[in-house]
Write a protein that holds these residues in place. Structure first.
Motif, PDB file in Angstrom:
ATOM      1  N   ILE A 188     -23.914  68.539  37.389  1.00 52.53           N
ATOM      2  CA  ILE A 188     -24.198  67.946  38.696  1.00 52.53           C
ATOM      3  C   ILE A 188     -24.066  66.425  38.638  1.00 52.53           C
ATOM      4  O   ILE A 188     -23.560  65.793  39.568  1.00 52.53           O
ATOM      5  N   PHE A 189     -24.518  65.818  37.539  1.00 55.14           N
ATOM      6  CA  PHE A 189     -24.272  64.386  37.354  1.00 55.14           C
ATOM      7  C   PHE A 189     -22.778  64.104  37.431  1.00 55.14           C
ATOM      8  O   PHE A 189     -22.328  63.109  38.005  1.00 55.14           O
ATOM      9  N   PHE A 190     -22.028  64.970  36.808  1.00 54.01           N
ATOM     10  CA  PHE A 190     -20.570  64.895  36.788  1.00 54.01           C
ATOM     11  C   PHE A 190     -20.024  64.871  38.221  1.00 54.01           C
ATOM     12  O   PHE A 190     -19.214  64.012  38.599  1.00 54.01           O
TER      13      PHE A 190
ATOM     14  N   LEU B   1     -15.158  55.429  35.714  1.00 52.55           N
ATOM     15  CA  LEU B   1     -15.511  56.808  36.040  1.00 52.55           C
ATOM     16  C   LEU B   1     -14.903  57.796  35.054  1.00 52.55           C
ATOM     17  O   LEU B   1     -15.539  58.771  34.660  1.00 52.55           O
ATOM     18  N   ALA B   2     -13.659  57.540  34.664  1.00 56.73           N
ATOM     19  CA  ALA B   2     -12.995  58.452  33.723  1.00 56.73           C
ATOM     20  C   ALA B   2     -13.764  58.536  32.414  1.00 56.73           C
ATOM     21  O   ALA B   2     -13.863  59.607  31.801  1.00 56.73           O
ATOM     22  N   THR B   3     -14.339  57.405  31.979  1.00 57.98           N
ATOM     23  CA  THR B   3     -15.140  57.417  30.751  1.00 57.98           C
ATOM     24  C   THR B   3     -16.358  58.312  30.917  1.00 57.98           C
ATOM     25  O   THR B   3     -16.671  59.129  30.042  1.00 57.98           O
ATOM     26  N   ALA B   4     -17.044  58.168  32.047  1.00 57.50           N
ATOM     27  CA  ALA B   4     -18.220  59.010  32.287  1.00 57.50           C
ATOM     28  C   ALA B   4     -17.838  60.480  32.388  1.00 57.50           C
ATOM     29  O   ALA B   4     -18.528  61.359  31.853  1.00 57.50           O
ATOM     30  N   LEU B   5     -16.732  60.766  33.067  1.00 54.19           N
ATOM     31  CA  LEU B   5     -16.308  62.156  33.216  1.00 54.19           C
ATOM     32  C   LEU B   5     -15.893  62.749  31.878  1.00 54.19           C
ATOM     33  O   LEU B   5     -16.157  63.921  31.594  1.00 54.19           O
ATOM     34  N   GLY B   6     -15.226  61.946  31.055  1.00 54.24           N
ATOM     35  CA  GLY B   6     -14.834  62.431  29.728  1.00 54.24           C
ATOM     36  C   GLY B   6     -16.038  62.748  28.863  1.00 54.24           C
ATOM     37  O   GLY B   6     -16.090  63.791  28.203  1.00 54.24           O
ATOM     38  N   LEU B   7     -17.029  61.851  28.857  1.00 52.80           N
ATOM     39  CA  LEU B   7     -18.252  62.108  28.091  1.00 52.80           C
ATOM     40  C   LEU B   7     -19.003  63.313  28.648  1.00 52.80           C
ATOM     41  O   LEU B   7     -19.552  64.125  27.892  1.00 52.80           O
ATOM     42  N   GLY B   8     -19.015  63.441  29.977  1.00 49.88           N
ATOM     43  CA  GLY B   8     -19.681  64.587  30.579  1.00 49.88           C
ATOM     44  C   GLY B   8     -19.035  65.898  30.193  1.00 49.88           C
ATOM     45  O   GLY B   8     -19.722  66.894  29.919  1.00 49.88           O
ATOM     46  N   ALA B   9     -17.706  65.916  30.159  1.00 52.54           N
ATOM     47  CA  ALA B   9     -16.995  67.136  29.764  1.00 52.54           C
ATOM     48  C   ALA B   9     -17.282  67.487  28.314  1.00 52.54           C
ATOM     49  O   ALA B   9     -17.472  68.666  27.969  1.00 52.54           O
ATOM     50  N   GLN B  10     -17.337  66.460  27.458  1.00 51.55           N
ATOM     51  CA  GLN B  10     -17.643  66.715  26.049  1.00 51.55           C
ATOM     52  C   GLN B  10     -19.038  67.299  25.885  1.00 51.55           C
ATOM     53  O   GLN B  10     -19.247  68.233  25.102  1.00 51.55           O
ATOM     54  N   GLN B  11     -20.003  66.750  26.635  1.00 50.21           N
ATOM     55  CA  GLN B  11     -21.367  67.250  26.490  1.00 50.21           C
ATOM     56  C   GLN B  11     -21.514  68.649  27.075  1.00 50.21           C
ATOM     57  O   GLN B  11     -22.195  69.499  26.491  1.00 50.21           O
ATOM     58  N   ALA B  12     -20.897  68.899  28.226  1.00 51.19           N
ATOM     59  CA  ALA B  12     -20.975  70.239  28.809  1.00 51.19           C
ATOM     60  C   ALA B  12     -20.364  71.273  27.873  1.00 51.19           C
ATOM     61  O   ALA B  12     -20.918  72.362  27.667  1.00 51.19           O
ATOM     62  N   ASN B  13     -19.215  70.934  27.282  1.00 55.06           N
ATOM     63  CA  ASN B  13     -18.566  71.839  26.337  1.00 55.06           C
ATOM     64  C   ASN B  13     -19.444  72.067  25.115  1.00 55.06           C
ATOM     65  O   ASN B  13     -19.588  73.196  24.617  1.00 55.06           O
TER      66      ASN B  13
ATOM     67  N   ILE C  66     -10.600  72.084  31.173  1.00 55.11           N
ATOM     68  CA  ILE C  66     -10.976  73.095  32.174  1.00 55.11           C
ATOM     69  C   ILE C  66     -12.274  72.698  32.872  1.00 55.11           C
ATOM     70  O   ILE C  66     -12.415  72.845  34.104  1.00 55.11           O
ATOM     71  N   VAL C  67     -13.238  72.178  32.106  1.00 50.34           N
ATOM     72  CA  VAL C  67     -14.502  71.725  32.691  1.00 50.34           C
ATOM     73  C   VAL C  67     -14.251  70.624  33.717  1.00 50.34           C
ATOM     74  O   VAL C  67     -14.796  70.642  34.832  1.00 50.34           O
ATOM     75  N   ILE C  68     -13.405  69.666  33.365  1.00 44.16           N
ATOM     76  CA  ILE C  68     -13.099  68.571  34.299  1.00 44.16           C
ATOM     77  C   ILE C  68     -12.448  69.110  35.568  1.00 44.16           C
ATOM     78  O   ILE C  68     -12.783  68.694  36.686  1.00 44.16           O
ATOM     79  N   LEU C  69     -11.519  70.063  35.413  1.00 39.66           N
ATOM     80  CA  LEU C  69     -10.841  70.629  36.582  1.00 39.66           C
ATOM     81  C   LEU C  69     -11.822  71.362  37.491  1.00 39.66           C
ATOM     82  O   LEU C  69     -11.787  71.216  38.719  1.00 39.66           O
ATOM     83  N   LEU C  70     -12.720  72.151  36.901  1.00 39.88           N
ATOM     84  CA  LEU C  70     -13.676  72.910  37.698  1.00 39.88           C
ATOM     85  C   LEU C  70     -14.658  71.994  38.424  1.00 39.88           C
ATOM     86  O   LEU C  70     -14.957  72.177  39.604  1.00 39.88           O
ATOM     87  N   VAL C  71     -15.155  70.984  37.710  1.00 37.23           N
ATOM     88  CA  VAL C  71     -16.119  70.079  38.331  1.00 37.23           C
ATOM     89  C   VAL C  71     -15.450  69.222  39.392  1.00 37.23           C
ATOM     90  O   VAL C  71     -16.042  68.927  40.435  1.00 37.23           O
ATOM     91  N   THR C  72     -14.205  68.822  39.157  1.00 43.84           N
ATOM     92  CA  THR C  72     -13.468  68.072  40.168  1.00 43.84           C
ATOM     93  C   THR C  72     -13.293  68.908  41.429  1.00 43.84           C
ATOM     94  O   THR C  72     -13.378  68.388  42.557  1.00 43.84           O
ATOM     95  N   ALA C  73     -13.074  70.199  41.261  1.00 47.79           N
ATOM     96  CA  ALA C  73     -12.949  71.085  42.427  1.00 47.79           C
ATOM     97  C   ALA C  73     -14.246  71.107  43.239  1.00 47.79           C
ATOM     98  O   ALA C  73     -14.226  71.064  44.477  1.00 47.79           O
TER      99      ALA C  73
END
Length: 545
Positions: free
Chosen positions: A458-460, A243-255, A273-280
């Motif tokens: 949303i995938f995130f 999951l961390a791999t997917a979340l990391g790639l998702g944060a990179q793409q969103a940024n 910051i993106v990871i923190l906001l989406v995790t919230a």
């Protein structure tokens, strides 16, 4: 909806006799002072090890980065043949279940019926099992494979720095076929093995909804002790790092998308910051539970994805996109065996950099996605289950990536000097921007890029949400209704691990986490194939008598 631990277990077949209640009591958790339902060893060891990993990586990021890179080199360079063979075994095993009499067995018993409609079922398969990859890799992979490192070592059109018109059709078809290989039936066969094993031993044998239960035919009562603890702990870490791999790639793409549309700087800080906001946001969905949160979010996400897909199809060169899907599919079928073979091709670098990493990633996601698929698949027959899980998501991915990749390849070859796709994938290699480069040459690039960012986020959220539910189930001893604070704890840990991996080495750290956990868990899954057959033999005997 009744849970596996709440329902009365059916009678065991002769090879599965045990005291269910004793086993259940041994692994069920105890309600802690802060509302956690703690299965003492699995929860405590998994939680403490996660915290230690987060702290050490933050304290020693350079040393951690060096270790991560060594793990990647060993896993993909030395064990590449092993991963290729293992995943091929899962494919053959899944296909055999379709044609053998085992296919008639129903998950949950002869009288069980599906709890979710096909639409809801496919929507949850779609969002949990595919995730951010549809956006991150749909343009990147076909273009990269067709022009840098082809599956069958065909001459790249850019090998000499200039276009070779005669090589373009074959290169494009192979680039798409290589993408289909990584996202098709091989990966979904991994999920089939995990999900089917869990569903059989939970719904048909009445054991707790925990991965350890699958190993009862091998370990007997020892599954309730340390042997079972080790299996479940491996599953927790495999899920966390996948999951961390997917979340990391998702944060990179969103940024990257925010940079493309709003000129927001691409930095690690922004990605954190993106990871923190989406995790919230994921915490809110986790709090609402499967039906109130994830199910509705998955259905909404699928609608958005379909709208986005049709925009690209009809706003772009429609026939070229459809031709990309068809030529990629035909080439994939023709070249499936040589592309998936572990030996005999002069393309070690390609296989190790791409295919082996993908097989490790699918295996690391298997506990997470497999448990989730099993959770929503009660009432399906084995044959229906295998066919749908193998083919429906694969076909959707082929259509999506064939059309996106076909349009991107057409943009590339039509005007290579001004192609943003070429700039982001070949010249400057900024993979997180590849889909935005393609969208830039379609109508309304600003609107469609914002849409892509929202879809990625949303995938995130759905990945984090469904992963939290699964890890929570494992660490609560198989309960699917563990307390909300516990689910929120694991959603937070997932986000933190994604952050420390980004800080500790970026993509190489993400790859290391996946491959390190996939090695031992692949062995666990091979044993599962044996226990599945044992369970299905028992079910057939019950049906025939």
């Amino acid at each position: 909806m009744s849970t596996p631990t709440e329902s009365s277990p059916p009678d065991y077949t002769s090879d599965m006799k045990t005291d269910y209640k004793v086993g259940q009591d041994n692994i069920e958790g105890k309600l802690g002072p802060i509302g956690f339902d703690i299965h003492n060893r699995v929860f405590v060891i998994s939680a403490l090890a996660s915290v230690v990993f987060i702290v050490l990586t933050l304290l020693f990021p350079e040393r951690a980065g060096s270790i991560f890179q060594s793990i990647v080199s060993f896993s993909t360079g030395t064990l590449d043949w092993y991963f290729m063979i293992v995943v091929n075994i899962f494919v053959l095993f899944s296909l055999a279940l379709v044609v053998l009499p085992y296919g008639a067995v129903r998950l949950g018993g002869p009288d069980a019926r599906p709890e979710y409609s096909y639409l809801s079922w496919f929507a949850m398969l779609f969002t949990a099992g595919i995730g951010i990859g549809l956006l991150f890799f749909s343009v990147l992979e076909p273009v990269y494979h067709a022009n840098v490192s082809l599956p069958l070592s065909v001459l790249s059109p850019f090998a000499d720095g200039a276009l070779n018109p005669d090589a373009i059709p074959e290169a494009s078809a192979l680039g798409l076929a290589g993408t289909f290989l990584h996202w098709g039936i091989h990966g979904w066969a991994v999920y089939v093995v995990m999900a089917l094993a869990l569903a059989l031993f939970t719904y048909n044998k009445g054991l707790p909804f925990s991965i350890r239960s699958v190993f009862f035919p091998v370990l007997g009562d020892r599954v309730w002790g340390w042997w079972g603890d080790v299996i479940d702990i491996l599953a927790v870490f495999s899920t966390l790092f996948g999951l961390a791999t997917a979340l990391g790639l998702g944060a990179q793409q969103a940024n990257a998308g925010m940079n493309f549309v709003f000129d927001l700087a691409v930095t690690t800080t922004t990605q954190v910051i993106v990871i923190l906001l989406v995790t919230a946001v994921a915490l809110v969905s986790v709090w609402r539970g499967l039906d109130g949160g994830l199910k509705k979010l998955s259905e909404f996400n699928m609608i958005l994805a379909v709208v986005f897909f049709f925009f690209v199809l009809f706003a772009g060169p429609t026939l070229i996109g459809l031709n990309g899907f068809w030529t990629g599919l035909v080439t994939y079928v023709k070249e499936l065996i040589p592309m998936s073979a572990p030996f005999g091709r002069d393309d070690d670098a390609y296989r190790q950099s791409w295919t082996v990493f993908y097989w490790a990633w699918w295996i690391s996601w298997a506990p997470f996605v497999g448990m989730f698929i099993a959770r929503v698949s009660r009432g399906r027959t084995v044959r229906e289950f295998v066919i749908c899980v193998l083919l429906i998501p694969s076909l959707f991915i082929f259509i999506w990536m064939g059309i996106f990749g076909g349009i991107a390849l057409d943009q590339l070859y039509a005007d290579p000097g001004n192609s943003l796709v070429k700039a982001y994938v070949i010249d400057d290699y900024r993979p997180e921007l590849s889909v935005f480069g393609m969208l830039n040459e379609l109508p309304l690039p600003g609107v469609s890029s914002i849409f892509a960012i929202v879809l990625a986020l949303i995938f995130f959220v759905t990945s984090s949400d469904s992963g939290s539910l699964v890890i929570d189930t494992i660490t609560a001893g198989g309960k699917v209704d563990a307390p909300r604070p516990q689910r929120m704890f694991w959603a937070t840990v997932e986000g933190l691990i994604a952050i420390v991996l980004l800080l500790g080495g970026g993509l190489s750290a993400l790859q290391a986490g996946v491959t390190a956990t996939a090695i031992p868990f692949s062995i666990v899954m091979l044993v599962m194939c044996y226990t599945i057959i044992k369970a299905l033999n028992g079910e057939l005997r019950r049906i025939r008598t």
